[in-house]
Design a protein around this motif. Sequence first.
Motif, PDB file in Angstrom:
ATOM      1  N   LEU A  37      -4.182  26.960  68.334  1.00  0.00           N
ATOM      2  CA  LEU A  37      -3.082  26.635  67.623  1.00  0.00           C
ATOM      3  C   LEU A  37      -2.958  25.093  67.464  1.00  0.00           C
ATOM      4  CD1 LEU A  37      -0.831  27.185  65.537  1.00  0.00           C
ATOM      5  CD2 LEU A  37       0.820  27.612  67.568  1.00  0.00           C
ATOM      6  N   ASN A  38      -3.223  24.416  68.942  1.00  0.00           N
ATOM      7  CA  ASN A  38      -3.179  22.993  69.199  1.00  0.00           C
ATOM      8  C   ASN A  38      -4.143  22.198  68.224  1.00  0.00           C
ATOM      9  OD1 ASN A  38      -2.217  20.593  70.313  1.00  0.00           O
ATOM     10  ND2 ASN A  38      -3.240  20.535  72.058  1.00  0.00           N
ATOM     11  N   ALA A  39      -5.447  23.057  68.416  1.00  0.00           N
ATOM     12  CA  ALA A  39      -6.441  22.399  67.527  1.00  0.00           C
ATOM     13  C   ALA A  39      -6.354  22.433  66.040  1.00  0.00           C
ATOM     14  CB  ALA A  39      -7.790  23.094  67.931  1.00  0.00           C
ATOM     15  N   LEU A  40      -5.805  23.695  65.812  1.00  0.00           N
ATOM     16  CA  LEU A  40      -5.534  23.729  64.057  1.00  0.00           C
ATOM     17  C   LEU A  40      -4.515  22.449  63.676  1.00  0.00           C
ATOM     18  CD1 LEU A  40      -5.415  27.418  63.786  1.00  0.00           C
ATOM     19  CD2 LEU A  40      -7.209  25.872  62.745  1.00  0.00           C
ATOM     20  N   LEU A  41      -3.675  22.536  64.381  1.00  0.00           N
ATOM     21  CA  LEU A  41      -2.540  21.382  64.023  1.00  0.00           C
ATOM     22  C   LEU A  41      -3.106  19.646  64.388  1.00  0.00           C
ATOM     23  CD1 LEU A  41       0.501  22.842  65.694  1.00  0.00           C
ATOM     24  CD2 LEU A  41       0.177  22.827  63.381  1.00  0.00           C
ATOM     25  N   GLY A  42      -3.882  19.748  65.100  1.00  0.00           N
ATOM     26  CA  GLY A  42      -4.701  18.381  65.274  1.00  0.00           C
ATOM     27  C   GLY A  42      -5.437  18.344  64.074  1.00  0.00           C
ATOM     28  N   LEU A  43      -6.043  18.960  63.501  1.00  0.00           N
ATOM     29  CA  LEU A  43      -7.079  19.241  62.200  1.00  0.00           C
ATOM     30  C   LEU A  43      -5.973  18.820  61.036  1.00  0.00           C
ATOM     31  CD1 LEU A  43      -9.661  19.303  60.545  1.00  0.00           C
ATOM     32  CD2 LEU A  43      -9.317  21.743  60.685  1.00  0.00           C
ATOM     33  N   ALA A  44      -4.727  19.485  61.102  1.00  0.00           N
ATOM     34  CA  ALA A  44      -3.789  19.368  60.035  1.00  0.00           C
ATOM     35  C   ALA A  44      -3.359  17.833  60.182  1.00  0.00           C
ATOM     36  CB  ALA A  44      -2.903  20.153  60.176  1.00  0.00           C
ATOM     37  N   TYR A  45      -2.923  17.376  61.310  1.00  0.00           N
ATOM     38  CA  TYR A  45      -2.451  15.921  61.248  1.00  0.00           C
ATOM     39  C   TYR A  45      -3.675  15.113  60.808  1.00  0.00           C
ATOM     40  CZ  TYR A  45       1.881  17.129  63.598  1.00  0.00           C
ATOM     41  OH  TYR A  45       3.050  17.577  64.103  1.00  0.00           O
ATOM     42  N   ASP A  46      -4.881  15.385  61.231  1.00  0.00           N
ATOM     43  CA  ASP A  46      -5.974  14.327  60.774  1.00  0.00           C
ATOM     44  C   ASP A  46      -6.152  14.422  59.291  1.00  0.00           C
ATOM     45  OD1 ASP A  46      -6.534  13.624  63.334  1.00  0.00           O
ATOM     46  OD2 ASP A  46      -8.366  15.132  63.501  1.00  0.00           O
ATOM     47  N   ILE A  47      -5.914  15.574  58.663  1.00  0.00           N
ATOM     48  CA  ILE A  47      -6.177  15.587  57.130  1.00  0.00           C
ATOM     49  C   ILE A  47      -4.833  14.788  56.607  1.00  0.00           C
ATOM     50  CG2 ILE A  47      -6.199  17.093  54.955  1.00  0.00           C
ATOM     51  CD1 ILE A  47      -7.719  19.306  57.021  1.00  0.00           C
ATOM     52  N   ALA A  48      -3.705  15.054  57.020  1.00  0.00           N
ATOM     53  CA  ALA A  48      -2.604  14.445  56.570  1.00  0.00           C
ATOM     54  C   ALA A  48      -2.592  12.840  56.692  1.00  0.00           C
ATOM     55  CB  ALA A  48      -1.224  15.072  57.031  1.00  0.00           C
ATOM     56  N   GLY A  49      -3.188  12.329  57.937  1.00  0.00           N
ATOM     57  CA  GLY A  49      -3.463  11.076  58.113  1.00  0.00           C
ATOM     58  C   GLY A  49      -4.154  10.381  57.117  1.00  0.00           C
ATOM     59  N   SER A  50      -5.437  11.242  56.691  1.00  0.00           N
ATOM     60  CA  SER A  50      -6.449  10.626  55.530  1.00  0.00           C
ATOM     61  C   SER A  50      -5.744  10.584  54.349  1.00  0.00           C
ATOM     62  CB  SER A  50      -7.521  11.538  55.600  1.00  0.00           C
ATOM     63  OG  SER A  50      -8.297  11.635  56.899  1.00  0.00           O
ATOM     64  N   VAL A  51      -5.163  11.683  53.861  1.00  0.00           N
ATOM     65  CA  VAL A  51      -4.218  11.615  52.800  1.00  0.00           C
ATOM     66  C   VAL A  51      -3.338  10.480  52.668  1.00  0.00           C
ATOM     67  CG1 VAL A  51      -2.537  12.757  51.244  1.00  0.00           C
ATOM     68  CG2 VAL A  51      -4.500  13.970  52.234  1.00  0.00           C
TER      69      VAL A  51
END
Length: 76
Positions: A37-51
């Motif tokens: 879950l921590n890794a998936l949320l990290g990925l979500a934050y990375d994608i959101a940061g790119s947007v």
Amino acid sequence: MIQERQNILNVKIQAEQLNFLMQTIHAHHNDFDFHQLNALLGLAYDIAGSVYDWADKEEQIVLANDEAERKGRKNG
């Protein structure tokens, strides 16, 4: 000088990926262990940061182009 606007296709793809990822996390959050879950949320934050970075850069381009147009009309 008028700056070229960014390509929106990449950010649309990232937004779709983020949407799918968040749907997956929502639907299966009880199935993931803490690290997953921590890794998936990290990925979500990375994608959101790119947007967010894309949107911020696009806003700067639009504002600079508006300013260039105003100056052009003023001098022209």
